[in-house]
Design a protein around this motif. Structure first.
Motif, short mmCIF file in Angstrom:
data_model
loop_
_atom_site.label_atom_id
_atom_site.label_comp_id
_atom_site.label_asym_id
_atom_site.label_seq_id
_atom_site.Cartn_x
_atom_site.Cartn_y
_atom_site.Cartn_z
N GLY A 23 0.74 -1.23 -0.10
CA GLY A 23 -0.14 -0.08 -0.06
C GLY A 23 0.97 1.20 -0.02
N VAL A 24 1.86 1.37 -0.63
CA VAL A 24 2.60 2.38 -0.72
C VAL A 24 3.08 2.68 -2.41
N SER A 25 3.50 4.15 -2.46
CA SER A 25 3.46 4.26 -3.84
C SER A 25 5.03 4.92 -4.45
N THR A 26 5.87 4.91 -3.36
CA THR A 26 7.19 5.15 -3.83
C THR A 26 8.11 4.25 -3.30
N LEU A 27 9.30 4.22 -4.19
CA LEU A 27 10.38 3.22 -4.04
C LEU A 27 10.90 3.24 -2.44
N PRO A 28 11.33 4.73 -2.07
CA PRO A 28 11.82 4.65 -0.49
C PRO A 28 10.88 4.11 0.28
N ALA A 29 9.64 4.30 0.17
CA ALA A 29 8.42 3.89 1.19
C ALA A 29 8.42 2.43 1.06
N LEU A 30 8.47 1.67 -0.23
CA LEU A 30 8.56 0.41 -0.34
C LEU A 30 9.84 -0.32 0.32
N LEU A 31 11.10 0.39 0.19
CA LEU A 31 12.37 -0.25 1.03
C LEU A 31 12.00 -0.11 2.38
N VAL A 32 11.38 0.88 2.81
CA VAL A 32 11.43 0.77 4.34
C VAL A 32 10.36 -0.25 4.92
N ARG A 33 9.37 -0.46 4.09
CA ARG A 33 8.25 -1.53 4.41
C ARG A 33 8.89 -2.81 4.34
N GLN A 34 9.61 -2.87 3.41
CA GLN A 34 10.36 -4.39 3.10
C GLN A 34 11.32 -4.82 4.20
N ILE A 35 12.32 -3.61 4.64
CA ILE A 35 13.27 -4.04 5.57
C ILE A 35 12.33 -4.10 6.70
N GLU A 36 11.45 -3.29 7.19
CA GLU A 36 10.48 -3.48 8.56
C GLU A 36 10.03 -4.86 8.40
N ARG A 37 9.53 -5.25 7.47
CA ARG A 37 8.72 -6.76 7.19
C ARG A 37 9.76 -7.76 7.72
N THR A 38 10.93 -7.74 7.04
CA THR A 38 12.14 -8.77 6.97
C THR A 38 12.38 -8.77 8.29
N LEU A 39 12.82 -7.57 9.05
CA LEU A 39 13.27 -7.70 10.33
C LEU A 39 12.18 -8.17 11.38
N LEU A 40 11.04 -7.92 11.22
CA LEU A 40 10.03 -8.24 12.07
C LEU A 40 9.41 -9.65 12.03
N THR A 41 9.97 -10.26 10.68
CA THR A 41 9.46 -11.78 10.80
C THR A 41 10.12 -12.62 11.58
N PHE A 42 10.97 -12.28 12.29
CA PHE A 42 11.56 -13.10 13.42
C PHE A 42 10.71 -13.35 14.45
N HIS A 43 9.83 -11.98 14.91
CA HIS A 43 8.93 -12.47 16.08
C HIS A 43 7.46 -11.87 15.90
#
Length: 78
Positions: A23-43
């Protein structure tokens, strides 16, 4: 290498899919969301990829807390 080309952000189909999924529209927002989801996948988040589809977080809450503490200590001492 063929598989890598079909799943990276440089592939326009993958890029559009992730923009819609997060649900984002820019590359920086996409990268932030992707990093967030990757790190939070652990817990927190479960894996949503079709390859694994593990139904819950990768670690239980105690192991995730210890991993976070250990990574913090490793980074602080580096």
């Amino acid at each position: 290498m063929g598989r890598t080309g079909t799943v990276t952000l440089t592939n326009p189909i993958v890029y559009e899919h992730l923009l819609n999924k997060y649900g984002v529209s820019t590359l920086p927002a996409l990268l932030v969301r992707q990093i967030e989801r990757t790190l939070l996948t652990f817990h927190l988040y479960s894996d949503t990829s079709p390859q694994f589809a593990f139904p819950g977080p990768m670690l239980d809450w105690l192991t995730a807390a210890l991993l976070t503490l250990g990574l913090g200590l490793a980074l602080a001492s580096a």
